[in-house]
Motif scaffolding. Sequence first.
Motif, PDB file in Angstrom:
ATOM      1  N   GLN A 173       1.185  -1.327   0.338  1.00 33.65           N
ATOM      2  CA  GLN A 173       0.196  -0.407   0.102  1.00 33.65           C
ATOM      3  C   GLN A 173       0.888   1.217  -0.470  1.00 33.65           C
ATOM      4  OE1 GLN A 173      -2.897   0.058   3.435  1.00 33.65           O
ATOM      5  NE2 GLN A 173      -3.899   1.322   1.951  1.00 33.65           N
ATOM      6  N   HIS A 174       2.152   1.092   0.582  1.00 31.72           N
ATOM      7  CA  HIS A 174       2.814   2.443   1.132  1.00 31.72           C
ATOM      8  C   HIS A 174       3.622   2.966  -0.616  1.00 31.72           C
ATOM      9  CE1 HIS A 174       7.009   3.643   0.897  1.00 31.72           C
ATOM     10  NE2 HIS A 174       6.618   4.471   2.723  1.00 31.72           N
ATOM     11  N   PHE A 175       3.573   1.776  -1.385  1.00 35.96           N
ATOM     12  CA  PHE A 175       4.445   1.448  -2.830  1.00 35.96           C
ATOM     13  C   PHE A 175       3.252   2.219  -3.227  1.00 35.96           C
ATOM     14  CE2 PHE A 175       5.040  -0.032  -7.174  1.00 35.96           C
ATOM     15  CZ  PHE A 175       6.297   0.790  -7.159  1.00 35.96           C
ATOM     16  N   TYR A 176       2.076   1.286  -3.663  1.00 34.08           N
ATOM     17  CA  TYR A 176       1.030   2.044  -4.187  1.00 34.08           C
ATOM     18  C   TYR A 176       0.454   3.066  -4.329  1.00 34.08           C
ATOM     19  CZ  TYR A 176       0.096  -3.037  -5.617  1.00 34.08           C
ATOM     20  OH  TYR A 176       1.055  -4.077  -5.100  1.00 34.08           O
ATOM     21  N   THR A 177       0.569   3.908  -3.249  1.00 32.04           N
ATOM     22  CA  THR A 177       0.539   5.244  -3.126  1.00 32.04           C
ATOM     23  C   THR A 177       1.314   6.077  -2.969  1.00 32.04           C
ATOM     24  OG1 THR A 177       1.078   5.429  -0.841  1.00 32.04           O
ATOM     25  CG2 THR A 177      -1.509   5.097  -1.469  1.00 32.04           C
ATOM     26  N   GLY A 178       2.362   6.106  -3.028  1.00 30.09           N
ATOM     27  CA  GLY A 178       3.839   6.459  -2.657  1.00 30.09           C
ATOM     28  C   GLY A 178       3.605   6.955  -4.507  1.00 30.09           C
ATOM     29  N   GLY A 180      -4.083   3.620  -6.556  1.00 33.61           N
ATOM     30  CA  GLY A 180      -3.686   4.137  -6.235  1.00 33.61           C
ATOM     31  C   GLY A 180      -2.403   2.326  -7.358  1.00 33.61           C
ATOM     32  N   ILE A 181      -2.757   1.174  -6.805  1.00 35.50           N
ATOM     33  CA  ILE A 181      -2.558   0.704  -7.294  1.00 35.50           C
ATOM     34  C   ILE A 181      -2.913   0.110  -9.266  1.00 35.50           C
ATOM     35  CG2 ILE A 181      -4.523  -1.198  -7.131  1.00 35.50           C
ATOM     36  CD1 ILE A 181      -2.623  -3.390  -7.139  1.00 35.50           C
ATOM     37  N   GLY A 182      -4.165   1.165  -9.222  1.00 39.23           N
ATOM     38  CA  GLY A 182      -5.374   0.647 -10.890  1.00 39.23           C
ATOM     39  C   GLY A 182      -3.668   1.954 -11.515  1.00 39.23           C
ATOM     40  N   CYS A 183      -2.779   3.343 -10.650  1.00 34.76           N
ATOM     41  CA  CYS A 183      -2.507   3.886 -11.390  1.00 34.76           C
ATOM     42  C   CYS A 183      -1.230   3.038 -12.048  1.00 34.76           C
ATOM     43  CB  CYS A 183      -2.053   4.894 -10.901  1.00 34.76           C
ATOM     44  SG  CYS A 183      -3.430   5.876 -10.955  1.00 34.76           S
ATOM     45  N   CYS A 184      -0.536   2.227 -10.942  1.00 35.90           N
ATOM     46  CA  CYS A 184       0.588   1.201 -11.081  1.00 35.90           C
ATOM     47  C   CYS A 184       0.721   0.214 -12.465  1.00 35.90           C
ATOM     48  CB  CYS A 184       1.091   0.312 -10.063  1.00 35.90           C
ATOM     49  SG  CYS A 184       1.562   1.588  -9.045  1.00 35.90           S
ATOM     50  N   ILE A 185      -0.948  -0.450 -12.579  1.00 34.56           N
ATOM     51  CA  ILE A 185      -0.692  -1.455 -13.182  1.00 34.56           C
ATOM     52  C   ILE A 185      -0.928  -0.460 -14.955  1.00 34.56           C
ATOM     53  CG2 ILE A 185      -2.910  -3.042 -14.389  1.00 34.56           C
ATOM     54  CD1 ILE A 185      -3.230  -3.672 -11.346  1.00 34.56           C
ATOM     55  N   VAL A 186      -2.158   0.433 -14.849  1.00 28.42           N
ATOM     56  CA  VAL A 186      -1.797   1.421 -16.246  1.00 28.42           C
ATOM     57  C   VAL A 186       0.016   1.840 -16.595  1.00 28.42           C
ATOM     58  CG1 VAL A 186      -2.575   3.012 -17.189  1.00 28.42           C
ATOM     59  CG2 VAL A 186      -4.017   1.757 -15.762  1.00 28.42           C
ATOM     60  N   LYS A 211      11.098  -2.941  -8.834  1.00 26.64           N
ATOM     61  CA  LYS A 211      12.426  -4.101  -8.413  1.00 26.64           C
ATOM     62  C   LYS A 211      12.961  -3.583  -7.371  1.00 26.64           C
ATOM     63  CE  LYS A 211      16.239  -6.805  -9.968  1.00 26.64           C
ATOM     64  NZ  LYS A 211      16.905  -6.622 -11.648  1.00 26.64           N
ATOM     65  N   LYS A 212      13.166  -2.591  -6.555  1.00 26.82           N
ATOM     66  CA  LYS A 212      13.395  -2.692  -5.675  1.00 26.82           C
ATOM     67  C   LYS A 212      12.837  -2.785  -4.289  1.00 26.82           C
ATOM     68  CE  LYS A 212      16.548   0.255  -2.801  1.00 26.82           C
ATOM     69  NZ  LYS A 212      18.601  -0.501  -2.204  1.00 26.82           N
ATOM     70  N   CYS A 213      11.579  -2.237  -4.255  1.00 27.28           N
ATOM     71  CA  CYS A 213      10.713  -2.274  -3.465  1.00 27.28           C
ATOM     72  C   CYS A 213      10.307  -4.108  -3.310  1.00 27.28           C
ATOM     73  CB  CYS A 213       9.678  -1.616  -3.676  1.00 27.28           C
ATOM     74  SG  CYS A 213      10.074   0.244  -3.309  1.00 27.28           S
ATOM     75  N   LYS A 214       9.962  -4.739  -4.645  1.00 28.48           N
ATOM     76  CA  LYS A 214      10.237  -5.968  -4.518  1.00 28.48           C
ATOM     77  C   LYS A 214       8.510  -6.549  -4.969  1.00 28.48           C
ATOM     78  CE  LYS A 214      13.943  -8.456  -2.156  1.00 28.48           C
ATOM     79  NZ  LYS A 214      14.689  -7.248  -1.781  1.00 28.48           N
ATOM     80  N   ILE A 215       7.703  -5.725  -5.228  1.00 31.35           N
ATOM     81  CA  ILE A 215       6.987  -5.190  -5.623  1.00 31.35           C
ATOM     82  C   ILE A 215       5.635  -6.726  -7.121  1.00 31.35           C
ATOM     83  CG2 ILE A 215       4.446  -3.867  -6.459  1.00 31.35           C
ATOM     84  CD1 ILE A 215       5.565  -3.205  -3.489  1.00 31.35           C
ATOM     85  N   GLU A 216       5.152  -7.034  -7.331  1.00 30.35           N
ATOM     86  CA  GLU A 216       4.493  -7.699  -7.989  1.00 30.35           C
ATOM     87  C   GLU A 216       3.330  -7.599  -8.440  1.00 30.35           C
ATOM     88  OE1 GLU A 216       6.283  -9.634  -9.863  1.00 30.35           O
ATOM     89  OE2 GLU A 216       7.938 -10.284  -8.401  1.00 30.35           O
ATOM     90  N   LEU A 217       2.652  -6.940  -9.686  1.00 27.03           N
ATOM     91  CA  LEU A 217       1.807  -6.217  -9.989  1.00 27.03           C
ATOM     92  C   LEU A 217       0.514  -7.032 -10.855  1.00 27.03           C
ATOM     93  CD1 LEU A 217       2.649  -2.776 -12.135  1.00 27.03           C
ATOM     94  CD2 LEU A 217       1.147  -3.188  -9.167  1.00 27.03           C
ATOM     95  N   PRO A 218      -0.507  -7.243 -10.486  1.00 26.29           N
ATOM     96  CA  PRO A 218      -1.651  -8.297 -11.261  1.00 26.29           C
ATOM     97  C   PRO A 218      -1.586  -8.015 -12.395  1.00 26.29           C
ATOM     98  CG  PRO A 218      -2.412  -7.124  -9.199  1.00 26.29           C
ATOM     99  CD  PRO A 218      -1.053  -6.063  -9.650  1.00 26.29           C
ATOM    100  N   ARG A 219      -1.325  -9.253 -13.331  1.00 27.76           N
ATOM    101  CA  ARG A 219      -1.517  -9.103 -14.876  1.00 27.76           C
ATOM    102  C   ARG A 219      -2.899  -9.853 -15.402  1.00 27.76           C
ATOM    103  NH1 ARG A 219       2.749  -5.879 -15.784  1.00 27.76           N
ATOM    104  NH2 ARG A 219       4.414  -6.180 -14.394  1.00 27.76           N
ATOM    105  N   GLU A 220      -3.007  -9.287 -16.460  1.00 25.79           N
ATOM    106  CA  GLU A 220      -4.009 -10.075 -16.751  1.00 25.79           C
ATOM    107  C   GLU A 220      -5.370  -9.996 -16.663  1.00 25.79           C
ATOM    108  OE1 GLU A 220      -3.488 -14.004 -17.728  1.00 25.79           O
ATOM    109  OE2 GLU A 220      -2.139 -14.201 -19.125  1.00 25.79           O
ATOM    110  N   LEU A 221      -5.427  -8.709 -15.736  1.00 23.72           N
ATOM    111  CA  LEU A 221      -7.066  -7.916 -15.324  1.00 23.72           C
ATOM    112  C   LEU A 221      -8.016  -7.634 -15.983  1.00 23.72           C
ATOM    113  CD1 LEU A 221      -5.196  -7.305 -13.299  1.00 23.72           C
ATOM    114  CD2 LEU A 221      -6.325  -5.150 -12.969  1.00 23.72           C
ATOM    115  N   VAL A 222      -8.530  -7.513 -17.731  1.00 22.26           N
ATOM    116  CA  VAL A 222      -8.944  -7.838 -18.470  1.00 22.26           C
ATOM    117  C   VAL A 222      -8.900  -8.855 -19.422  1.00 22.26           C
ATOM    118  CG1 VAL A 222      -9.761  -5.532 -20.650  1.00 22.26           C
ATOM    119  CG2 VAL A 222      -8.359  -5.180 -19.105  1.00 22.26           C
ATOM    120  N   LYS A 223      -7.835  -9.952 -19.360  1.00 20.24           N
ATOM    121  CA  LYS A 223      -8.910 -10.717 -20.011  1.00 20.24           C
ATOM    122  C   LYS A 223      -9.810 -11.237 -20.534  1.00 20.24           C
ATOM    123  CE  LYS A 223      -6.319 -15.461 -20.924  1.00 20.24           C
ATOM    124  NZ  LYS A 223      -5.063 -16.021 -20.385  1.00 20.24           N
ATOM    125  N   ASN A 224     -10.814 -11.582 -19.581  1.00 19.53           N
ATOM    126  CA  ASN A 224     -12.095 -12.514 -19.890  1.00 19.53           C
ATOM    127  C   ASN A 224     -12.786 -11.791 -19.171  1.00 19.53           C
ATOM    128  OD1 ASN A 224     -10.541 -14.817 -20.047  1.00 19.53           O
ATOM    129  ND2 ASN A 224      -9.795 -15.028 -17.961  1.00 19.53           N
TER     130      ASN A 224
END
Length: 355
Positions: A186-191, A272-278, A298-311
């Motif tokens: 959450q700290h990363f996404y809002t930042g 926040g996470i939506g902006c990161c994904i886009v 990479k530095k903060c070891k964050i993995e974003l969700p993928r394939e949100l729009v796929k289905n």
Amino acid sequence: MFRNFKLVPNVIFGRGCFSQLDEIIEKQRQNNDAWVVFVTDDVFRGKTLEKRIPLHEKDLVLWVNVDDEPKTKYVDELTLKVKAYRSSFPCAVIGIGGGSSMDLAKSISLMLTNEGSSTLYQGWDLIKNPAVCHMAVPTLSGTGAEVSRTAVLTGPEKKLGLNSDYTVFDQVVLDPELIKNVPKDQHFYTGMDCYIHCIESLEGTYLNEFSRSYGEKSLELCRQVFMDDHPDKDDKLMMASFFGGMSIAYSQVGACHALSYGLSYVLGTHHGIGCCIVFDYLDEFYPAGVKEFRAMMKKCKIELPRELVKNIEEEQIEKMITVALGLDPLWENCLGKDWKSIMTREKARSLFIQI
């Protein structure tokens, strides 16, 4: 014609300054019947912060749930609760929490003095009457909600803010101690919301020296937080958020925010996470910014969700596109006055289907 926009008139900053909130509010309590509404993120219910809220006998605490993005329907319901609590208006509305809680506090303070549903005021300068005095106590940093002239709401037809000079907070309390225990993701996404604000502002066609000055300083602070892991990172991120919000006050955000609004409207993705994904798919528009963003991930070891729009259904993709392309100032800032010939529905679709 130059814009004459309103700034937050009162700001207090420093570790521990939350303890001065009661003293600050006291100036609004003009008589014995004066009362205050504390619009507080319900994550703090039963926690230490709840005990620190300077609650007086006649005051009201509205515990708000922000698991979903703020909706016009929720704002209208909360406003009715406030109106039903007492016959007089509160002397102040205080937002305690992240961007969503602050936007709810802004919205309630506006809807107490403007008739009808909040859906009527989604847009630019539609608010007619000044709000009840409203203050912000951020417990997350990055959105810039504490300094912006908008309260972003999702309505039945669109996701769009209550944008007006009356939306701007009258007082902001910036206490870095309040953000020290925010979960890592959450700290990363809002930042990153702050970081992306600045990239969009600094790369935009609306750029001017006012926006540049705040945006460049905010970016510098973001780098110290997310690349250098500075020992004073909470203080720095809180000021980065403030400066980032100031940067877009005299300019605008851009493609990332426009597309993330579409994503959020249909899928309910948090801002926040939506902006990161886009943003991770916008090399074409912000190549240097996206490259640095990925280094920070990479530095903060964050993995974003993928394939949100796929289905998702075709109708949902069309709605995403409609919501995103309805934000003319954002696209003009990104691509110029001729943006409609560049960001066609087909182009927007090609971006969404990657996400």
